[in-house]
Write an enzyme that holds these catalytic residues in place. Sequence first.
Site, PDB file in Angstrom:
ATOM      1  N   THR A  43      39.238  34.578  39.427  1.00  0.00           N
ATOM      2  CA  THR A  43      40.114  33.660  40.141  1.00  0.00           C
ATOM      3  C   THR A  43      39.684  33.509  41.597  1.00  0.00           C
ATOM      4  N   ASP A  44      40.043  32.365  42.185  1.00  0.00           N
ATOM      5  CA  ASP A  44      39.725  32.166  43.614  1.00  0.00           C
ATOM      6  C   ASP A  44      40.515  33.131  44.510  1.00  0.00           C
ATOM      7  N   GLU A  45      41.580  33.731  43.944  1.00  0.00           N
ATOM      8  CA  GLU A  45      42.411  34.618  44.781  1.00  0.00           C
ATOM      9  C   GLU A  45      41.655  35.855  45.269  1.00  0.00           C
ATOM     10  N   ARG A  88      47.697  25.163  47.684  1.00  0.00           N
ATOM     11  CA  ARG A  88      46.960  25.572  46.497  1.00  0.00           C
ATOM     12  C   ARG A  88      46.086  24.387  46.062  1.00  0.00           C
ATOM     13  N   HIS A 122      51.899  36.680  51.297  1.00  0.00           N
ATOM     14  CA  HIS A 122      51.643  35.351  50.709  1.00  0.00           C
ATOM     15  C   HIS A 122      50.386  34.701  51.291  1.00  0.00           C
ATOM     16  N   PHE A 160      39.742  36.407  29.095  1.00  0.00           N
ATOM     17  CA  PHE A 160      40.901  35.809  29.778  1.00  0.00           C
ATOM     18  C   PHE A 160      42.045  36.815  29.878  1.00  0.00           C
ATOM     19  N   ASP A 196      44.537  39.341  21.348  1.00  0.00           N
ATOM     20  CA  ASP A 196      45.593  39.230  22.362  1.00  0.00           C
ATOM     21  C   ASP A 196      46.691  40.244  22.061  1.00  0.00           C
ATOM     22  N   LYS A 212      41.868  41.886  40.061  1.00  0.00           N
ATOM     23  CA  LYS A 212      40.849  40.941  39.584  1.00  0.00           C
ATOM     24  C   LYS A 212      39.529  41.155  40.341  1.00  0.00           C
ATOM     25  N   PRO A 232      63.338  27.310  43.876  1.00  0.00           N
ATOM     26  CA  PRO A 232      63.032  28.225  44.986  1.00  0.00           C
ATOM     27  C   PRO A 232      61.659  27.955  45.583  1.00  0.00           C
ATOM     28  N   GLU A 278      47.056  40.509  33.164  1.00  0.00           N
ATOM     29  CA  GLU A 278      48.367  40.276  33.766  1.00  0.00           C
ATOM     30  C   GLU A 278      48.059  39.291  34.886  1.00  0.00           C
ATOM     31  N   THR A 308      45.404  46.753  32.642  1.00  0.00           N
ATOM     32  CA  THR A 308      44.817  45.652  31.857  1.00  0.00           C
ATOM     33  C   THR A 308      43.607  45.037  32.563  1.00  0.00           C
ATOM     34  N   TYR A 368      47.655  41.915  42.256  1.00  0.00           N
ATOM     35  CA  TYR A 368      46.994  41.093  41.215  1.00  0.00           C
ATOM     36  C   TYR A 368      45.562  40.761  41.625  1.00  0.00           C
ATOM     37  N   SER A 369      45.395  40.191  42.822  1.00  0.00           N
ATOM     38  CA  SER A 369      44.037  39.752  43.186  1.00  0.00           C
ATOM     39  C   SER A 369      43.124  40.945  43.440  1.00  0.00           C
TER      40      SER A 369
HETATM   41  P1  NAD Z   1      48.556  34.229  31.040  1.00  0.00           P
HETATM   42  O1  NAD Z   1      49.391  35.278  31.689  1.00  0.00           O
HETATM   43  O2  NAD Z   1      49.183  32.941  30.618  1.00  0.00           O
HETATM   44  O3  NAD Z   1      47.855  34.835  29.727  1.00  0.00           O
HETATM   45  C1  NAD Z   1      47.318  36.114  29.672  1.00  0.00           C
HETATM   46  C2  NAD Z   1      47.136  36.482  28.200  1.00  0.00           C
HETATM   47  O4  NAD Z   1      46.536  37.797  28.152  1.00  0.00           O
HETATM   48  C3  NAD Z   1      48.442  36.576  27.414  1.00  0.00           C
HETATM   49  O5  NAD Z   1      48.301  35.922  26.175  1.00  0.00           O
HETATM   50  C4  NAD Z   1      48.648  38.070  27.207  1.00  0.00           C
HETATM   51  O6  NAD Z   1      49.338  38.394  26.017  1.00  0.00           O
HETATM   52  C5  NAD Z   1      47.213  38.562  27.171  1.00  0.00           C
HETATM   53  N1  NAD Z   1      47.090  39.989  27.531  1.00  0.00           N
HETATM   54  C6  NAD Z   1      47.671  40.624  28.593  1.00  0.00           C
HETATM   55  N2  NAD Z   1      47.329  41.919  28.589  1.00  0.00           N
HETATM   56  C7  NAD Z   1      46.487  42.103  27.536  1.00  0.00           C
HETATM   57  C8  NAD Z   1      45.790  43.231  27.029  1.00  0.00           C
HETATM   58  N3  NAD Z   1      45.882  44.423  27.602  1.00  0.00           N
HETATM   59  N4  NAD Z   1      45.015  43.066  25.925  1.00  0.00           N
HETATM   60  C9  NAD Z   1      44.918  41.872  25.315  1.00  0.00           C
HETATM   61  N5  NAD Z   1      45.578  40.746  25.764  1.00  0.00           N
HETATM   62  C10 NAD Z   1      46.341  40.880  26.858  1.00  0.00           C
HETATM   63  O7  NAD Z   1      47.357  33.979  32.032  1.00  0.00           O
HETATM   64  P2  NAD Z   1      46.526  32.653  32.340  1.00  0.00           P
HETATM   65  O8  NAD Z   1      47.177  31.925  33.421  1.00  0.00           O
HETATM   66  O9  NAD Z   1      46.205  31.991  31.068  1.00  0.00           O
HETATM   67  O10 NAD Z   1      45.200  33.313  32.949  1.00  0.00           O
HETATM   68  C11 NAD Z   1      44.123  33.685  32.091  1.00  0.00           C
HETATM   69  C12 NAD Z   1      42.999  34.254  32.943  1.00  0.00           C
HETATM   70  O11 NAD Z   1      42.563  33.280  33.884  1.00  0.00           O
HETATM   71  C13 NAD Z   1      43.422  35.482  33.768  1.00  0.00           C
HETATM   72  O12 NAD Z   1      42.371  36.396  33.746  1.00  0.00           O
HETATM   73  C14 NAD Z   1      43.630  34.920  35.170  1.00  0.00           C
HETATM   74  O13 NAD Z   1      43.330  35.901  36.126  1.00  0.00           O
HETATM   75  C15 NAD Z   1      42.615  33.798  35.201  1.00  0.00           C
HETATM   76  N6  NAD Z   1      42.938  32.667  36.101  1.00  0.00           N
HETATM   77  C16 NAD Z   1      44.165  32.057  36.014  1.00  0.00           C
HETATM   78  C17 NAD Z   1      44.415  30.929  36.813  1.00  0.00           C
HETATM   79  C18 NAD Z   1      45.748  30.206  36.756  1.00  0.00           C
HETATM   80  O14 NAD Z   1      45.984  29.309  37.565  1.00  0.00           O
HETATM   81  N7  NAD Z   1      46.623  30.512  35.820  1.00  0.00           N
HETATM   82  C19 NAD Z   1      43.435  30.453  37.683  1.00  0.00           C
HETATM   83  C20 NAD Z   1      42.209  31.113  37.740  1.00  0.00           C
HETATM   84  C21 NAD Z   1      41.971  32.203  36.919  1.00  0.00           C
HETATM   85  O1  DAU Z   2      44.537  30.569  42.394  1.00  0.00           O
HETATM   86  C1  DAU Z   2      44.498  31.008  41.072  1.00  0.00           C
HETATM   87  C2  DAU Z   2      45.754  31.796  40.753  1.00  0.00           C
HETATM   88  O2  DAU Z   2      46.819  30.861  40.676  1.00  0.00           O
HETATM   89  C3  DAU Z   2      45.640  32.595  39.462  1.00  0.00           C
HETATM   90  O3  DAU Z   2      44.648  33.580  39.627  1.00  0.00           O
HETATM   91  C4  DAU Z   2      46.987  33.255  39.116  1.00  0.00           C
HETATM   92  O4  DAU Z   2      46.892  33.895  37.861  1.00  0.00           O
HETATM   93  C5  DAU Z   2      48.048  32.191  39.064  1.00  0.00           C
HETATM   94  O5  DAU Z   2      49.306  32.773  38.819  1.00  0.00           O
HETATM   95  C6  DAU Z   2      48.089  31.394  40.372  1.00  0.00           C
HETATM   96  O6  DAU Z   2      48.569  32.219  41.459  1.00  0.00           O
HETATM   97  P1  DAU Z   2      49.574  31.625  42.582  1.00  0.00           P
HETATM   98  O7  DAU Z   2      50.281  32.735  43.213  1.00  0.00           O
HETATM   99  O8  DAU Z   2      48.870  30.650  43.452  1.00  0.00           O
HETATM  100  O9  DAU Z   2      50.536  30.762  41.598  1.00  0.00           O
HETATM  101  P2  DAU Z   2      52.134  30.630  41.513  1.00  0.00           P
HETATM  102  O10 DAU Z   2      52.408  29.536  40.536  1.00  0.00           O
HETATM  103  O11 DAU Z   2      52.800  31.932  41.326  1.00  0.00           O
HETATM  104  O12 DAU Z   2      52.499  30.089  42.966  1.00  0.00           O
HETATM  105  C7  DAU Z   2      51.921  28.906  43.493  1.00  0.00           C
HETATM  106  C8  DAU Z   2      52.463  28.727  44.911  1.00  0.00           C
HETATM  107  O13 DAU Z   2      53.862  28.433  44.847  1.00  0.00           O
HETATM  108  C9  DAU Z   2      52.341  29.965  45.771  1.00  0.00           C
HETATM  109  O14 DAU Z   2      52.061  29.573  47.110  1.00  0.00           O
HETATM  110  C10 DAU Z   2      53.724  30.606  45.690  1.00  0.00           C
HETATM  111  C11 DAU Z   2      54.639  29.408  45.552  1.00  0.00           C
HETATM  112  N1  DAU Z   2      55.875  29.619  44.769  1.00  0.00           N
HETATM  113  C12 DAU Z   2      55.754  30.167  43.529  1.00  0.00           C
HETATM  114  C13 DAU Z   2      56.883  30.407  42.753  1.00  0.00           C
HETATM  115  C14 DAU Z   2      56.757  31.026  41.393  1.00  0.00           C
HETATM  116  C15 DAU Z   2      57.102  29.229  45.271  1.00  0.00           C
HETATM  117  O15 DAU Z   2      57.189  28.690  46.403  1.00  0.00           O
HETATM  118  N2  DAU Z   2      58.212  29.443  44.517  1.00  0.00           N
HETATM  119  C16 DAU Z   2      58.171  30.013  43.266  1.00  0.00           C
HETATM  120  O16 DAU Z   2      59.225  30.204  42.627  1.00  0.00           O
END
Ligand code: NAD
Ligand code: DAU
Length: 353
Positions: free
Chosen positions: A135-137, A224, A292, A82, A34, A164, A215, A85, A101, A160-161
Amino acid sequence: MKTYLVTGGAGFIGSNFIAFLLDTYKDIKIINLDKLTYAGNLENLINYDGFENYKFIKGDINDSVLLNEIFENNEIDYVVNFAAESHVDRSIENPSIFVETNVLGTLNLLNTAKKFWQKAEDIYIEGKKFIQISTDEVYGSLSNEGYFTEETPLDPHSPYSASKASADLLVQSFFDTYKFPVNITRCSNNYGPFQFPEKLIPLVIHQCIEKKQIPIYGDGLNVRDWLFVEDHCSAVDLVIKNGQLGEVYNIGGHNEKTNIGLVNKIIGYLNEEVDENINKELITFVKDRKGHDRRYAIDPTKIEKELQWKPKYHFETGIIKTIDWYLDNSEWLNNILDDEYKKYYQKNYGKLN
Ligand code: NAD
Ligand code: DAU
């Protein structure tokens, strides 16, 4: 004894996944690679410090020299990627690091694993597998009807999406072109312990504890599909063990919520359990996120039928467990709010009371 190279294992889902593996299996070895960006935090895995079968390496998945060294010194069986960004709002502000990344880093990992696992043209050492955590995105946005299946065309909207989806196409291309052993998982929104407080659920909990405004983007009616992080981990574990090579598996638990409905639920619980001053007056509707996506909803039939995966947590239990975890771990929350995050927070939410 299988050896896992887990990348991004200090982040939210990666650290939960490493904990899940170490709690479930005794006869495995894990290397956590990491970069420790703002989202990575070694405190997430403090309970596993000193475990002989767990090792942390600070480094970037774009660093070929380091990756070569790791593969030379260890007999890696599985790469579970995993590292990413992961925040949509940040990708809107600065897309470049997302490509570096999420796309180039994934390609670098693929190239290295292919180099070390290849025995002859299109033939790899038995039992190796590269798992791309997607991710589903990548499927884009749904209207009120329908679900994302594995056949839904990719239609990403945010940088982002898009990054991915690009990575997914590269991973798929390694299977199609080189027969390189891969699986891709596409999960819906995760929630649970150790999620960085820029994401909706921990952000709302944090704002409530601080009695600051919450917000909500746009009309708050975006939907979601939420899954407790441990259920994502158990699904990935099954895909590693039994997923058919070259296949994509969607992961989700049929748990759709509007943002406003979810926020009201968190407020309701904190109002009853913590302080009656935590109430709906904290909600502030703000400018919508650019591009959005309106609704995400996963059809998990394939993973349920092929791999007999089932989520363990109902939302009602998972969300309470999550809120309680944040209440009990205020120190973790304070520690993770480093200077960079404070600047980010000030810029984005500083105008909120
Ligand atoms: P996160 O942002 O919490 O963690 C990402 C980790 O990757 C961090 O520890 C960061 O330091 C590390 N990282 C970033 N750039 C790097 C690099 N260049 N080399 C090595 N390490 C690096 O993310 P998360 O929410 O834990 O998501 C993890 C994975 O799951 C991602 O690929 C994301 O797309 C996917 N995902 C997330 C969600 C969600 O709801 N959070 C849902 C579906 C899929
Ligand atoms: O669906 C999987 C994805 O879920 C992952 O791939 C992403 O890594 C993860 O960040 C997440 O993306 P979202 O954009 O869905 O998650 P977020 O928590 O940023 O936002 C969830 C919803 O809430 C979205 O509709 C935006 C809204 N939102 C978010 C923030 C941060 C707000 O209304 N206010 C806020 O301040």
